[in-house]
Scaffold this active site. Structure first.
Site, short mmCIF file in Angstrom:
data_model
loop_
_atom_site.label_atom_id
_atom_site.label_comp_id
_atom_site.label_asym_id
_atom_site.label_seq_id
_atom_site.Cartn_x
_atom_site.Cartn_y
_atom_site.Cartn_z
N LYS A 1 -55.75 -14.48 15.60
CA LYS A 1 -56.31 -13.17 15.93
C LYS A 1 -55.23 -12.08 15.94
O LYS A 1 -55.53 -10.91 15.70
CB LYS A 1 -56.99 -13.21 17.31
CG LYS A 1 -58.06 -14.28 17.48
CD LYS A 1 -59.40 -13.82 17.01
CE LYS A 1 -60.59 -14.70 17.36
NZ LYS A 1 -60.49 -16.14 17.24
C1 LIG Z 1 -61.37 -17.01 16.66
C2 LIG Z 1 -60.85 -18.35 16.32
C3 LIG Z 1 -61.47 -19.14 15.32
C4 LIG Z 1 -62.73 -18.72 14.61
O1 LIG Z 1 -62.54 -17.62 13.76
P1 LIG Z 1 -63.78 -16.79 13.20
O2 LIG Z 1 -63.21 -15.66 12.45
O3 LIG Z 1 -64.56 -16.37 14.41
O4 LIG Z 1 -64.59 -17.72 12.35
C5 LIG Z 1 -60.88 -20.36 15.00
N1 LIG Z 1 -59.77 -20.79 15.64
C6 LIG Z 1 -59.16 -20.07 16.60
C7 LIG Z 1 -57.96 -20.62 17.27
C8 LIG Z 1 -59.67 -18.81 16.97
O5 LIG Z 1 -59.06 -18.10 17.94
#
Ligand SMILES: *Cc1c(COP(=O)(O)O)cnc(C)c1O
Length: 468
Positions: A112
């Protein structure tokens, strides 16, 4: 570059307004009216370039004239300067033709950060140019909150309120949200679940009086700029493995469908991608939908990959719109039926189109743990549980052994130490920049899952700040 809503009933916007709006007023998500296409020479030219330069190139393609090139160069340079690896998102080889794309070298150890660090700088820049302020409210099951706290803590134009479910996030995740001293960051532990937090944010947006009075903005994964930032690492990793001359398959641990949709966008821009694998844990609504054509919400089961414990996958709407030939009315019908009965059917033609580009696989808890142990043994590589779901998904999708397969590592193992220890016997240590996390002082308020009470809390906290 103009942006349209997937539901077709909102005015088109330029890049800056789409950035600040988040969700369209008709409930839809913004997508560009046309996809910018890069030439083979452009893509080949990414080879050997620093991550931030590729990011600048891609952001420029989506921002159009909205931002000057100097600004784009500066913001992308600053966004990735704090990453703990010089390549920002390096590739690591774990098998003959198997690679891990490490997306966890940002400040909060999850992918993120890649998008949030850029988004925060973009928003701050646009707000500052307009001499405005915003109030950002984020509902988080863990990773988004920490990424937003770090990204916005040194920005001047926004107050950020993080709503997380009290007692339901990991200690590392909670501390990343509550140990920040910056006065524009407000962590709120809500007595309820993640769904309560999300409902409260939705109700705040629906309350137009409140929304306008605090100038509410959204930075969750439906924000278009986050998708743009995520396109970059699909490009850099594919080019490192021989694109545009060679195709690549990606396995993407998926929850809200933002990350894997960014892969699809890279493909629209001209990147040769063989298959995009949608890897889910037992909360498998996306795998079921791609298998059966029926999108049906069930209850959420807690797993060791909590950031993927999701049943309503917001960004999937963008794919439904595109794969259905930009049919906004079709999307409105599906979303109305979802709201009414918790399910909808994907039209046959749309489903066929989706299946030509995506494969899907569900990986259960036992298999996730087995993959973590097996990968440590075979490749001396420690996976976090989310990434293990991505690696596990490769086992059930047939592929050409000559095509490199890249699994996106969405979190550092130290972010989920208990699950990693249980599966492998190894306790992953926090990297040096976070090694004192458990000595820092926490600061947060506990609130009931009551929208009106939280609205009063937000208003009181920003009282006296000039919003425009
Ligand atoms: C947010 C997240 C995901 C999922 O990502 P999306 O874009 O919502 O599909 C997968 N792994 C981790 C560690 C995350 O923080």
């Amino acid at each position: 570059m103009r942006y349209v809503s997937t539901r077709g009933l909102a005015p088109t916007l330029g890049f800056e307004d789409a950035l600040l709006a988040g969700l369209a007023p008709d409930g839809g998500l913004y997508v560009p009216q046309v996809w910018p296409v890069l030439s083979k020479a452009d893509i080949a030219g990414f080879a050997g370039k620093p991550f931030n330069e590729v990011a600048a190139h891609i952001l420029a393609a989506f921002a159009g004239d909205a931002l000057e090139r100097d600004t784009i160069d500066r913001l992308t340079r600053e966004a990735y300067a704090g990453f703990q690896h010089p390549a920002a998102c390096p590739l690591v080889q774990i098998g003959t033709n198997d690679f891990i794309l490490e997306l966890f070298h940002g400040p909060t150890l999850a992918f993120k950060d890649v998008a949030m660090q850029l988004l925060a700088r973009l928003m701050d820049h646009v707000l500052s140019r307009r001499n405005e302020r915003s109030t950002i409210v984020v509902a988080t099951s863990g990773d988004t909150g920490g990424a937003a706290v770090d990204a916005f803590a040194r920005r001047e134009r926004a107050d950020v309120f993080i709503l997380f479910p009290n007692g339901r996030v990991s200690d590392v995740q909670r501390r990343q949200m509550t140990c920040e001293k910056a006065p524009n960051i407000h962590a709120v532990a809500v007595d309820g679940t993640f769904d309560d937090c999300q409902r409260i944010v939705k109700e705040m947006f629906a309350n137009t009086g409140f929304r306008d009075s605090v100038r509410l903005a959204a930075v969750n994964s439906i924000n278009w700029a986050r998708i743009v930032a995520q396109v970059v690492y699909f490009m850099t990793s594919a080019v490192a493995l021989g694109a545009p001359a060679r195709k690549v398959t990606f396995s993407v641990p998926t929850g809200n469908f933002g990350d894997v949709f960014a892969g699809w966008v890279a493909k629209q821009m001209g990147l040769a991608i063989e298959t995009l694998i949608v890897a889910t844990n037992v909360n498998d609504i996306l795998a079921r939908t791609i298998d059966t054509g029926v999108y049906e919400v069930r209850s959420v089961l807690p797993t060791t990959s909590p950031s993927m414990d999701i049943q309503v996958s917001s960004n999937f709407e963008r794919l439904l719109y595109e794969a259905g030939g930009k049919d906004a009315e079709g999307v409105r019908n599906m979303m109305a039926s979802l709201k009414q009965g918790g399910r909808f059917e994907v039209p046959e033609k749309t489903l066929r189109q989706i299946r030509t580009e995506f494969a899907a696989a569900r990986v259960d808890e036992a298999e996730t743990a087995r993959v973590m142990a097996a990968t440590l043994k075979s490749s001396a590589y420690l996976l976090d549980p989310h990434t293990a779901v991505g690696v596990g998904a490769l086992h059930s999708v047939a592929s050409d052994p000559a095509i490199p397969r890249v699994t996106l590592a969405t979190a550092h193992p130290a972010k989920f130490p208990d699950a990693v220890k249980r599966a492998t016997g190894v306790h992953p240590a926090l990297p040096p920049h976070l090694s004192d996390l458990f000595e820092r002082t926490e600061r947060f308020d506990v609130m009931p899952a009551d929208t009106a009470a939280i609205e009063r809390y937000v208003s009181a906290r920003i009282a006296g700040k000039v919003l425009a």
